[in-house]
Design an enzyme around this catalytic site. Structure first.
Site, short mmCIF file in Angstrom:
data_model
loop_
_atom_site.label_atom_id
_atom_site.label_comp_id
_atom_site.label_asym_id
_atom_site.label_seq_id
_atom_site.Cartn_x
_atom_site.Cartn_y
_atom_site.Cartn_z
N ASP A 1 0.87 -1.17 0.00
CA ASP A 1 0.00 0.00 0.00
C ASP A 1 0.91 1.22 0.00
O ASP A 1 1.82 1.32 0.83
CB ASP A 1 -0.83 -0.03 1.29
N ASP B 1 -2.73 4.92 -2.45
CA ASP B 1 -3.73 5.55 -1.58
C ASP B 1 -4.18 6.89 -2.18
O ASP B 1 -3.36 7.62 -2.75
CB ASP B 1 -3.08 5.79 -0.21
N GLU C 1 -6.56 4.06 -5.51
CA GLU C 1 -7.80 4.41 -4.82
C GLU C 1 -8.17 5.83 -5.24
O GLU C 1 -7.37 6.75 -5.12
CB GLU C 1 -7.59 4.36 -3.30
N HIS D 1 -10.88 -2.06 4.36
CA HIS D 1 -10.62 -1.70 5.76
C HIS D 1 -11.30 -0.39 6.16
O HIS D 1 -11.17 0.03 7.30
CB HIS D 1 -9.11 -1.58 5.97
N ASP D 2 -11.97 0.27 5.22
CA ASP D 2 -12.62 1.55 5.51
C ASP D 2 -14.15 1.45 5.57
O ASP D 2 -14.81 2.44 5.88
CB ASP D 2 -12.28 2.59 4.43
#
Ligand code: ISL
Ligand code: CA
Length: 540
Positions: A98, A198, A251, A320-321
Site C-alpha cells: 500500500d 492511496d 484508490e 478496511h474503511d
C-alpha cells in the site's frame, strides 16, 4: 485480447494489525501472516495486498508513514518481510504494498526538516507563514474540520487533507517526485509485485486558493482528479514501474467513470485499475455518515454503469474503511450464511480483478459498539468531535459513528472459538466481535457448507472459466431484488442469477446449476431468499 497476469488474479487484502498476532502483544504482525500461508493458499488467492506495514506513529494505522524504506517494529523487521515475500513466492502468491504518497506522517524526517524555512526540505510540503489573520484557507478535510494546522514549533501553517499528523506532500517540488521514485524502485527490487496507491486522485493541487461554497470537501475543485495527477502517474509508470512486471491499483475518491477512464484506459499508461466508491454509497446520502435504507436496485444500476464504462474494473465489496458487507447488504439475523455467500458470487463473476477483504470469506459481520471507548479509528474520533462541536446530541452522534465507523472492518480475524478468537493470547488492540464462537475459520474449514467453502469453490471455478476471467459482461435483467447477467467468451456462456432479498424470486431461466449457495443441482426458475446461481448457457 488475452488477459495480463493480474487480470487473472484474485487479490486478498490483509489488514496486518488485525490478521494474526505471533508474539502475543495484542497486535497482528508479519510473522502472524507468515504463520498462515496454507490458509491463504487453500482459499486459492494469488495476490496479497498488505495495508501499510512501514514505520509509522500509527495515528491512522500506518496511513501516516514516517519511513517508506523500513518496517514498523510492531509488525516485525525487514527480515520478516523478506521471508514473507519468499514464502508467498514458494506457494505461487505475490505481494503488493500500500503506497501512501499524498501525505506522510508529521514525524517523517522530511517534514521535521521542512520546518526550517531556509533548509533544502522546505518545499516538500505546503507551508505558509502566519500573517496574523487566522487559518489561511477555508478548505474542509476528509476527516471533517479544517485542512490547515499551525506547527507549534515554528508558528507556520501547513496543509493536510486528512488528520493534522498527515501533512500533504508538495508534488510541485521536483525533489518529491525523485524521492517517491526511489521508494518505488526499492520494493519491486525486493520482489513486490505492485502497489495500491492511496487516494491517488488528490495528490496534485492546482492552487491553494479558497474553495467555492460546498456542503462537503470545500476546496476540492482545486485538487480532485486534476490533470497534474495524471502527469505524475504517467511519470511513475514510465520511469519506475515499467522496469518490472508490476501492476498498480489506485484508490480514487469522488470519481466519475469519465475521470476513471482517463486514469485507467490501457493507452493512458497510468494505474492499471482504480477503486471507485459509487457502489459503496448506495446506502448513504451525500456522505457515509448519513445512512439510508439499502436498496439493491441502486447497487445493480451502479455496477452495470461501471461494468459498461470501463474495460477493466477493480471489484470489491469490502475493505478496511467500510462496514462488513453481510451487515450492509445481507440479513445477518435470519439468513447470515446465505447472504454472506451470495455477494461472493457477485464479486467473483463480475468482469475485472476481484479484491477480497480478510474475513469476508468467513462472513464476518459488523461490530455492535456500545461506547466511544470501543472506537479506535482516528476518522470516527474526529467526526464525533466535530459533531459535538456542532451541538449534535450524544445519542445521535453515537448512532452515526456506531453504524458507520471504519472499525467495523478492523476487528481481529476470527481464527477459532478460543479466547480472543485465536487471534492473540493477550487482549487485542481492538475488541473481538462476540460472535467468534460461532463464526470462525476453524469451524468453517471443516464444514463443506461454510461460507469459506463456498468462496473457495467460487475462486476455483473462476480460475478455470475463461468466460469469467476474460469474457464480456451483459446485464439481462434487474429489479428491486433480482440481478441477472451473462458472461460470454467464444465457446463459454454463463448466466449469473442473484436474489438480494428474504423473499423468493421467480425468473424465466432454468437449467443445470454449475454453482449454487443452496447446493442445488438443477434450477427450476424460482430463486430462494439470498440465493446465487450460476448456470451454463453454452450451446451443446
Ligand atoms: O471513506 C472515506 C471517505 O469518506 C474515508 O474513510 C477514507 O479516508 C478515504 O476513502 C481515503 O482512504 C485512504 O486514505 C486515508 C486512510 O485513512 C484510509 O484508510 C485509506 O484507505 C488516508 O491515508
Ligand atoms: Ca504482535
Amino acid at each position: 485480447m488475452t488477459n495480463l497476469w493480474w487480470q487473472d488474479a484474485v487479490v486478498y487484502q490483509i489488514y496486518p494489525k488485525s490478521f494474526k498476532d505471533s508474539n502475543n502483544d495484542g497486535i497482528g504482525d508479519i510473522k502472524g501472516i507468515i504463520s498462515k500461508p496454507d490458509y491463504l493458499k487453500d482459499l486459492g488467492v494469488d495476490v496479497l495486498w498488505l495495508c501499510p506495514v512501514y514505520r509509522s506513529p500509527e495515528v491512522d494505522n500506518g496511513y501516516d508513514i514516517s519511513d517508506y524504506l523500513d518496517i514498523n517494529p510492531k509488525f516485525g523487521t525487514m527480515e520478516d518481510m523478506d521471508r514473507l515475500i519468499r514464502q508467498a513466492d514458494q506457494r505461487g502468491m505475490k505481494i503488493i504494498m500500500d503506497l501512501v504518497i499524498n501525505h506522510t506522517s508529521d514525524r517523517h524526517p522530511w517534514f521535521l526538516e521542512s520546518k526550517d524555512k531556509t533548509g533544502p526540505y522546505r518545499n516538500y510540503y505546503y507551508w505558509r507563514e502566519d500573517d496574523g489573520k487566522g487559518t489561511p484557507s477555508n478548505w474542509t478535510g476528509f476527516f471533517g474540520g479544517k485542512t490547515r494546522s499551525k506547527d507549534p514549533d515554528t508558528g507556520d501553517w501547513y496543509l493536510h487533507l486528512f488528520s493534522k499528523e498527515q501533512p500533504d506532500l508538495n508534488w510541485h517540488h521536483p525533489a518529491v517526485m525523485e524521492e517517491i521514485k526511489s521508494v518505488m524502485k526499492f520494493w519491486p527490487d525486493k520482489g513486490i509485485a505492485g502497489f495500491r496507491y492511496d487516494v491517488i486522485n488528490v495528490i496534485w493541487k492546482d492552487s491553494l486558493e479558497n474553495g467555492r461554497f460546498k456542503l462537503i470537501l470545500k476546496g476540492s475543485e482545486h485538487y480532485l482528479s486534476r490533470p497534474g495527477s495524471h502527469e505524475i502517474l504517467k511519470a511513475l509508470r514510465k520511469d519506475v514501474l515499467s522496469r518490472s512486471d508490476c501492476f498498480t491499483v489506485g484508490e480514487t475518491v469522488f470519481i466519475t467513470p469519465e475521470e476513471a477512464r482517463k486514469y485507467t484506459l490501457p493507452e493512458k499508461k497510468e494505474p492499471d485499475m482504480i477503486f471507485y466508491f459509487e457502489h459503496m454509497e448506495t446506502d448513504q446520502i451525500l456522505v457515509k455518515w448519513f445512512k439510508r435504507k439499502f436498496r439493491p436496485e441502486r447497487l445493480f444500476k451502479t455496477l452495470i454503469k461501471w461494468q459498461k464504462e470501463l474495460p477493466w474494473n477493480a471489484n470489491y465489496l469490502e475493505n478496511h474503511d467500510r462496514p462488513r458487507s453481510v451487515s450492509r447488504f445481507g440479513n445477518v439475523e435470519k439468513y447470515w450464511r446465505e447472504s454472506a455467500k451470495m455477494p461472493g458470487m457477485l464479486l467473483m463473476t463480475l468482469r475485472g480483478t476481484p479484491f477480497l477483504y480478510q474475513g469476508q470469506e468467513l462472513g464476518m459481520t459488523g461490530f455492535v459498539f456500545h461506547s466511544m471507548e470501543d472506537i479506535k479509528d482516528v476518522e470516527s474520533i474526529q467526526i464525533e468531535a466535530l459533531a459535538k462541536k456542532l451541538l449534535i446530541p450524544e445519542k445521535l452522534r453515537k448512532k452515526i459513528i456506531f453504524s458507520t465507523s471504519r472499525d467495523h472492518a478492523r476487528t481481529p480475524f476470527q481464527w477459532s472459538d478460543q479466547k480472543h478468537a485465536g487471534f492473540s493470547e493477550s487482549t487485542p488492540w481492538i475488541k473481538v466481535n462476540r460472535n467468534y464462537v460461532r463464526i470462525n475459520q476453524e469451524n468453517q474449514s471443516k464444514d463443506p457448507d461454510s461460507v469459506f467453502a463456498f468462496y473457495k469453490r467460487l475462486i476455483a471455478f473462476r480460475k478455470k472459466s475463461t468466460a469469467l476471467k476474460e469474457g464480456s459482461f451483459t446485464p439481462l435483467y434487474y429489479d428491486k431484488k433480482t440481478f441477472i447477467y451473462e458472461r460470454n467468451h467464444e465457446q463459454e456462456s454463463l448466466l449469473v442469477l442473484l436474489n438480494f432479498s428474504d423473499k423468493p424470486s421467480k425468473v424465466k431461466y432454468a437449467g443445470e446449476c454449475l454453482l449454487s449457495n443452496y447446493n442445488r443441482k438443477t434450477f427450476d426458475g424460482m430463486l430462494h431468499p439470498w440465493e446465487g446461481i450460476l448456470l451454463s448457457t453454452t450451446p451443446r
